[in-house]
Design a protein around this motif. Structure first.
Motif, short mmCIF file in Angstrom:
data_model
loop_
_atom_site.label_atom_id
_atom_site.label_comp_id
_atom_site.label_asym_id
_atom_site.label_seq_id
_atom_site.Cartn_x
_atom_site.Cartn_y
_atom_site.Cartn_z
N ARG A 1 0.82 -1.20 0.00
CA ARG A 1 0.00 0.00 0.00
C ARG A 1 0.86 1.25 0.00
O ARG A 1 0.58 2.21 -0.72
N ALA A 2 1.94 1.27 0.77
CA ALA A 2 2.83 2.44 0.84
C ALA A 2 3.49 2.69 -0.51
O ALA A 2 3.61 3.83 -0.96
N ALA A 3 3.91 1.60 -1.15
CA ALA A 3 4.60 1.76 -2.44
C ALA A 3 3.67 2.34 -3.50
O ALA A 3 4.01 3.26 -4.22
N LEU A 4 2.46 1.77 -3.57
CA LEU A 4 1.53 2.24 -4.59
C LEU A 4 1.09 3.67 -4.30
O LEU A 4 0.82 4.45 -5.22
N ALA A 5 1.03 4.06 -3.03
CA ALA A 5 0.62 5.42 -2.70
C ALA A 5 1.70 6.43 -3.09
O ALA A 5 1.39 7.57 -3.45
N GLN A 6 2.97 6.04 -3.02
CA GLN A 6 4.06 6.97 -3.27
C GLN A 6 4.52 6.98 -4.72
O GLN A 6 5.22 7.91 -5.14
N ALA A 7 4.18 5.96 -5.50
CA ALA A 7 4.70 5.87 -6.87
C ALA A 7 3.95 6.79 -7.80
O ALA A 7 2.73 6.69 -7.92
N PRO A 8 4.62 7.73 -8.52
CA PRO A 8 3.94 8.63 -9.45
C PRO A 8 3.72 8.02 -10.82
O PRO A 8 2.99 8.58 -11.63
N CYS A 9 4.39 6.93 -11.12
CA CYS A 9 4.29 6.34 -12.46
C CYS A 9 4.57 4.85 -12.33
O CYS A 9 4.24 4.25 -11.30
N ALA A 10 5.16 4.26 -13.37
CA ALA A 10 5.44 2.82 -13.33
C ALA A 10 6.30 2.51 -12.11
O ALA A 10 7.41 3.02 -11.98
N THR A 11 5.76 1.67 -11.23
CA THR A 11 6.40 1.48 -9.93
C THR A 11 6.51 0.00 -9.61
O THR A 11 5.61 -0.80 -9.87
N ALA A 12 7.67 -0.34 -9.02
CA ALA A 12 7.91 -1.69 -8.52
C ALA A 12 8.46 -1.60 -7.11
O ALA A 12 9.14 -0.63 -6.76
N VAL A 13 8.18 -2.60 -6.31
CA VAL A 13 8.67 -2.64 -4.93
C VAL A 13 9.54 -3.89 -4.78
O VAL A 13 9.13 -4.99 -5.16
N TYR A 14 10.73 -3.67 -4.22
CA TYR A 14 11.66 -4.76 -3.94
C TYR A 14 11.87 -4.82 -2.43
O TYR A 14 11.97 -3.79 -1.75
N ASP A 15 11.93 -6.05 -1.90
CA ASP A 15 12.04 -6.23 -0.45
C ASP A 15 13.48 -6.03 0.00
O ASP A 15 14.35 -5.60 -0.76
N ASP A 16 13.75 -6.36 1.26
CA ASP A 16 15.08 -6.11 1.80
C ASP A 16 16.12 -7.08 1.26
O ASP A 16 17.30 -6.98 1.60
N ARG A 17 15.72 -8.04 0.46
CA ARG A 17 16.68 -8.90 -0.24
C ARG A 17 16.77 -8.52 -1.73
O ARG A 17 17.36 -9.25 -2.52
N LEU A 18 16.15 -7.38 -2.08
CA LEU A 18 16.11 -6.88 -3.45
C LEU A 18 15.47 -7.88 -4.40
O LEU A 18 15.88 -8.02 -5.55
N ARG A 19 14.43 -8.54 -3.92
CA ARG A 19 13.64 -9.42 -4.76
C ARG A 19 12.27 -8.78 -4.95
O ARG A 19 11.74 -8.12 -4.05
N LEU A 20 11.74 -8.97 -6.15
CA LEU A 20 10.51 -8.28 -6.51
C LEU A 20 9.38 -8.65 -5.56
O LEU A 20 9.04 -9.82 -5.38
N HIS A 21 8.78 -7.60 -4.99
CA HIS A 21 7.68 -7.79 -4.05
C HIS A 21 6.33 -7.55 -4.73
O HIS A 21 5.35 -8.24 -4.43
N GLY A 22 6.29 -6.58 -5.63
CA GLY A 22 5.06 -6.30 -6.35
C GLY A 22 5.24 -5.13 -7.30
O GLY A 22 6.20 -4.36 -7.19
N VAL A 23 4.34 -5.00 -8.26
CA VAL A 23 4.38 -3.92 -9.23
C VAL A 23 2.98 -3.38 -9.43
O VAL A 23 1.99 -4.06 -9.15
N ASN A 24 2.90 -2.12 -9.91
CA ASN A 24 1.59 -1.62 -10.30
C ASN A 24 1.35 -1.95 -11.77
O ASN A 24 2.22 -2.52 -12.45
N ASP A 25 0.19 -1.57 -12.26
CA ASP A 25 -0.17 -1.94 -13.63
C ASP A 25 0.77 -1.33 -14.66
O ASP A 25 1.12 -1.95 -15.66
N ALA A 26 1.18 -0.07 -14.42
CA ALA A 26 2.06 0.61 -15.38
C ALA A 26 3.40 -0.11 -15.49
O ALA A 26 3.93 -0.32 -16.59
N MET A 27 3.94 -0.54 -14.35
CA MET A 27 5.23 -1.24 -14.40
C MET A 27 5.07 -2.62 -15.02
O MET A 27 5.97 -3.10 -15.72
N ALA A 28 3.95 -3.27 -14.77
CA ALA A 28 3.71 -4.59 -15.37
C ALA A 28 3.72 -4.49 -16.89
O ALA A 28 4.26 -5.36 -17.59
N ALA A 29 3.15 -3.40 -17.42
CA ALA A 29 3.14 -3.21 -18.87
C ALA A 29 4.56 -2.97 -19.39
O ALA A 29 4.92 -3.43 -20.49
#
Length: 794
Positions: free
Chosen positions: A118-146
Motif C-alpha cells: 500500500r505504501a509503495a503504490l501510494a508513493q509511486a507517481p508512475c510505473a512502480t515496482a517494490v523490492y524487499d530487503d533482499r532486493l527481490r521483486l515484491h510487487g508492481v503496479n499496472d504501469a510497471m507490469a506493462a
C-alpha cells in the motif's frame, strides 16, 4: 567485479546455456529446484534436463527474451513443472553469446492489504515496482507490469538483474543496493529496452527507500519515468555540436568524408558509407536536374561498428554504378532523404539486381537503410548511406532530420574542400607552367632547384630562375609573392617575366629591384576596390655572377639572405643589406659585391624553408647551414637533404623554393683584351690579331665570321663612340663572345638602310652572323656584345 549481496542468492534457480546448448553455469538455487549438483550438470546438453529431451519442447525463442512453463526432470526421476525466464546475452566478440535462464523459488502471493505494498503504490507517481530487503521483486503496479512485459505472478521473487538479464539491469541493482544500505534516495538515468518494449527507451529511475513504522528500511521503491524525447533531443544536439567540431578539420575531400562517417557511427547507424560523384569532365558542378540513372558514385569513406568494415561492398576509391531502384540514385535524383526497410520489401528490386549487396544484407541481418543526399550551394556532391543491423529499431523521422542536419554541415565542408582542391590544382598547374622546367646550362655555374607547394594553405607565389646574361655572366633570382592561390601564381608569373625582361637589358641588381618595385606598386593600384596600394606584395633576391672576374653582385628586397659555402669552409649567411619588400614604393635598394672562389655553393631560398611553428627562424638558419655543410659533390642530393632536414613529414605550411648554385671560374687563357686606338686605319691589324688569337685557341673555323663582327663593332665604336675603346674576346666550349666597350652612353640600334646609303648595314650584318647581340650600360659607358656559336648548330 560482481556485487556482494546481503541475502541468500539461492532463492533463484539460475543456469547458463552457451550457443551450442551446453550448460556452463549452475547455482545452488538450481540444485534446490532439480536436485542436480553443478558437477553433475556442467558440460551436459541443456535438453538432457527436459522431461521431453526434444529441443522442440521449448519452442523457438523470439528475440532476446523467452519465457514459458517447461516440464523438467528431477534427479529423483520425477517431473517438475517450472516457469522459466531466459535472456540472451551477446558476447563482446560477437560469437553468439549465451542464455541466462532463471526461475524464482520463493513465489508467494502477497495479500492485498499488505502495508508495504500500500505504501509503495501510494508513493509511486508512475510505473512502480517494490523490492524487499533482499532486493527481490515484491510487487508492481499496472504501469510497471506493462513496461516489464512478463507475467507478474511468475517473476515475483526474482531480482531485477534476473528480470532484465542485461548488464544495465545489474547496474540498476547495484544502485538499489546502495539505497537499501544507505537509506538515501537516488536518481539513475539509463537507456535500455525492457521486455514490454519494441525498442529502447531512456528511463529516469527514481530509487527511494521504503521504511516501516520504526523507520527501518524494509525495501526499495523503483519508480521509472520515460524521458526518451528529452534524452534524444539532447543526444541530437550533442551530435550536431560534435559534427560541427569534428567535420571539416582539413581541406581534404577524402578526410572530410571520413569525418562524416566517423561522426554517424555508432550514434546514428551501424555502418555508414559516403559516396561522391566524380567532378564533371569539363569542369562545373552537378545539379539534380541534370542527373540521370544509373549513377556512378565513387567510395570516399566508410565506417562500421565492426573493425575492418566487413559490410562494405566497395573499397575506398572504387567507382560503382547505382540503378534508379537503389536508394542512392533515388535520393540524388529527387533531392530528398530516402528511408527504406528490408523486411517491408522496399529494396527487393535493387537487391535482386545487386547480388553482392544482397549477400551482405543476409549475412549481417541488415534491416534498415537511409540515403541522404549531400548537397551544398545548389550543387549535388554525393550521398551518405546509413544502415542498421545490430540496432533493432528502424530509422525514424527524427533520425532522418538529424542525418540531414549533420550531412548538410558536412556537405559545405566537402564542397569547400573540393573547391579548394580544384583551385589548388589550377594554381599548381599555372605555377608549374611559369616556373622553369629545367635550368639552362651555363659556363658560369652549375645549378639545381626544388619547388614544393604548401601542404594545406594552397599554392603560393614562390619562384626562382637562372638567366644567362651577356659576357658569360648569369643571373640568379628567387622571389615570393604574398598570398596563395591562382592570384598569387598569376602575380608571380608577371614578376618573373618582368625580371627576365629587366635582366635582358643588363640592369644592375639594385636598379632592377627598383623597377620591379615600381611594377608591384602599379599592380597594387590596379587591384582597385579589392585592395588598394599595398594589396600586392612580394620579396625578391637578385644576384649576377661573372665567371671571368669571379665576382658576384647581389641585392635583396625584404628577402632572406643567401647562405654561402666556400671550398674548405663552413656555411655562413651572407650579410646582405635587407632592402624594403617590393610594393612599398620610393625606397632605395643597395647592392653588394663579393669575390667568390671557384666551387663556392650559394643557397637561395624562400621563407617557407626556414620558418616553422615548431622553431624560430634562427634555428631554421642553423639547420640549413648544417644540412649544407654535408655537401659532397651532388647539388641534387644536397637539395633533397636540405628539404628532408628542414621540412616536417606532412609537408611545409608554406611554399618552398630552393636554388643551389656552384660557381665555376673561366680561366684567364680563355679571355683576351685589346685597347683600340682611335684610328680607323688600324682596324685591319686588329682583325689580324684576332685571327691569330683564334688560331691559338684552335678556333680557326670561326675566324672569317669573327673578323667580320669585330670589324663592324670596332669601326662603329671608333666612328660613333668615345675613347677609351676596348675589345675583349671570351670563349668556352660552345660560345665565342666579342665585346667592344667605349665611354659613350649612347646605345646603338638597328635601322633599315636605303638602297643608295653607304652605311647603316653594320649592325644588321652582325645580327645576321651571330646567335644574338646586344648592349649593356657600364659605369664607364657601354659595351656592345655579340655571341657566336662554336658547335655548328647555329
Amino acid at each position: 567485479m560482481s556485487p556482494v549481496y546481503p541475502f541468500d542468492d539461492s532463492a533463484t534457480a539460475r543456469a547458463v546455456v552457451d550457443a551450442r546448448g551446453i550448460l556452463t553455469g549452475w547455482n545452488e538455487g538450481a540444485r534446490r529446484l532439480l536436485g542436480w549438483s553443478a558437477a553433475e550438470t556442467l558440460g551436459r546438453p541443456a535438453t538432457s534436463l527436459l522431461a521431453d529431451e526434444s529441443a522442440d519442447a521449448l519452442g523457438r525463442p523470439q528475440g532476446d527474451v523467452w519465457h514459458g512453463t517447461v516440464a523438467l526432470r528431477h534427479r529423483e526421476g520425477r517431473t517438475v513443472s517450472s516457469w522459466l525466464l531466459a535472456h540472451h546475452r551477446p558476447s563482446p566478440d560477437g560469437d553468439g553469446g549465451d542464455w541466462l535462464v532463471v526461475t524464482p523459488l520463493e513465489n508467494r502471493a502477497r495479500p492485498a492489504e499488505d502495508p508495504l505494498m500500500r505504501a509503495a503504490l501510494a508513493q509511486a507517481p508512475c510505473a512502480t515496482a517494490v523490492y524487499d530487503d533482499r532486493l527481490r521483486l515484491h510487487g508492481v503496479n499496472d504501469a510497471m507490469a506493462a513496461v516489464i512485459g512478463l507475467p507478474v505472478e511468475r517473476i515475483r521473487g526474482l531480482r531485477i538483474a534476473e528480470i532484465g538479464g542485461r548488464e544495465r539491469s545489474a547496474e540498476l541493482e547495484q544502485n538499489m543496493l546502495d539505497v537499501l544500505k544507505s537509506g538515501v534516495a537516488k536518481d539513475v538515468q539509463t537507456y535500455l529496452r525492457t521486455g514490454g518494449e519494441d525498442h529502447a527507451h531512456a528511463w529516469l529511475a527514481r530509487l527511494a527507500p521504503l521504511r516501516d513504522a520504526e523507520g527501518q528500511v524494509r525495501g526499495v521503491c523503483f519508480a521509472a519515468h520515460d524521458f526518451t524525447e528529452q534524452y534524444l533531443a539532447r543526444e541530437r544536439l550533442q551530435l550536431v555540436n560534435e559534427a560541427s567540431v569534428r567535420i571539416g578539420t582539413t581541406l581534404d575531400v577524402t578526410r572530410t568524408a571520413q569525418e562524416l562517417a566517423d561522426v554517424c557511427v555508432p550514434a546514428l547507424a551501424d555502418f555508414v558509407s559516403v559516396d561522391l560523384l566524380d567532378p564533371p569532365q569539363h569542369g562545373g558542378d552537378h545539379h539534380p536536374a541534370e542527373l540521370t540513372a544509373p549513377l556512378g558514385l565513387r567510395r570516399a569513406a566508410h565506417r562500421s561498428i565492426v573493425p575492418g568494415s566487413p559490410e562494405a561492398v566497395a573499397k575506398a576509391g572504387q567507382l560503382d554504378q547505382y540503378p534508379a531502384s537503389s536508394p542512392h540514385a533515388e535520393s540524388l535524383l529527387t533531392g530528398r532523404t530516402i528511408v527504406a526497410s528490408v523486411p517491408s520489401g522496399d529494396l527487393e528490386q535493387w537487391l535482386a539486381w545487386d547480388k553482392p549487396r544482397f549477400s551482405r544484407v543476409q549475412e549481417f541481418g541488415i534491416h534498415a537503410m537511409m540515403s541522404v543526399p549531400i548537397t551544398a550551394r545548389g550543387t549535388t556532391l554525393g550521398v551518405a548511406f546509413l544502415t542498421r543491423y545490430r540496432r533493432p529499431d528502424p530509422f525514424t523521422a527524427d533520425d532522418a532530420l538529424l542525418a540531414e542536419e549533420v550531412t548538410a554541415r558536412a556537405a559545405v565542408c566537402i564542397d569547400n574542400a573540393r573547391r579548394f582542391s580544384r583551385e589548388r590544382e589550377t594554381a599548381l598547374a599555372l605555377q608549374r607552367s611559369l616556373l622553369p622546367r629545367t635550368l639552362p646550362p651555363t659556363a658560369a655555374l652549375e645549378a639545381a632547384s626544388r619547388y614544393l607547394p604548401a601542404a594545406r594553405a594552397g599554392v603560393g607565389g614562390d619562384w626562382f630562375d637562372v638567366i644567362p646574361l651577356s659576357g658569360m655572366r648569369v643571373a640568379m633570382v628567387v622571389g615570393d609573392v604574398v598570398g596563395h592561390g591562382v592570384q598569387a601564381s598569376a602575380t608571380m608569373g608577371r614578376l618573373r617575366t618582368a625580371v627576365r625582361t629587366l635582366a635582358d637589358i643588363d640592369l644592375a641588381p639594385d636598379e632592377l629591384l627598383t623597377h620591379l618595385d615600381d611594377l608591384v606598386v602599379r599592380l597594387s593600384a590596379e587591384a582597385g576596390s579589392e585592395g588598394g596600394p599595398g594589396e600586392v606584395g612580394a620579396t625578391c633576391l637578385y644576384a649576377v655572377y661573372d665567371p671571368v672576374s669571379r665576382r658576384c653582385t647581389m641585392a635583396r628586397a625584404g628577402h632572406p639572405p643567401p647562405v654561402m659555402l666556400t671550398p674548405g669552409g663552413t656555411p655562413r649567411q651572407v650579410r646582405l643589406p635587407a632592402g624594403p619588400p617590393l610594393g612599398l614604393g620610393g625606397l632605395p635598394f643597395e647592392s653588394m659585391e663579393l669575390e667568390l672562389p671557384e666551387g663556392t655553393v650559394l643557397a637561395f631560398y624562400t621563407d617557407g624553408l626556414i620558418e616553422s611553428r615548431e622553431r624560430d627562424i634562427d634555428a631554421g638558419h642553423r639547420m640549413l647551414c648544417d644540412a649544407l655543410a654535408a655537401y659532397a659533390d651532388s647539388l641534387d642530393e644536397t637539395c633533397d637533404r636540405i628539404l628532408q632536414t628542414l621540412l616536417p613529414p606532412g609537408g611545409a605550411a608554406d611554399d618552398v623554393a630552393l636554388l643551389l648554385a656552384r660557381t665555376q671560374g673561366l680561366p684567364a687563357s680563355r679571355v683576351t683584351t685589346w685597347d683600340i686606338p682611335a684610328d680607323p686605319a688600324l682596324v685591319g691589324p686588329i682583325r689580324k690579331q684576332v685571327g691569330e688569337q683564334l688560331d691559338v685557341w684552335e678556333l680557326s673555323e670561326a675566324t672569317f665570321t669573327t673578323e667580320l663582327v669585330v670589324s663592324e663593332l670596332v669601326t662603329n665604336a671608333i666612328r660613333y663612340g668615345s675613347h677609351p675603346i676596348r675589345l675583349r674576346l671570351v670563349h668556352d666550349a660552345s660560345t665565342l663572345i666579342c665585346e667592344v666597350s667605349d665611354a659613350s652612353h649612347t646605345a646603338p640600334h638597328l635601322r633599315r638602310a636605303r638602297t643608295f646609303d653607304e652605311g647603316g648595314r653594320g649592325l644588321l650584318l652582325v645580327a645576321q652572323l651571330t646567335e644574338r647581340w646586344g648592349s649593356r650600360h657600364t659605369p664607364d659607358g657601354k659595351t656592345i656584345w655579340a655571341e657566336l656559336s662554336l658547335t655548328g648548330d647555329g
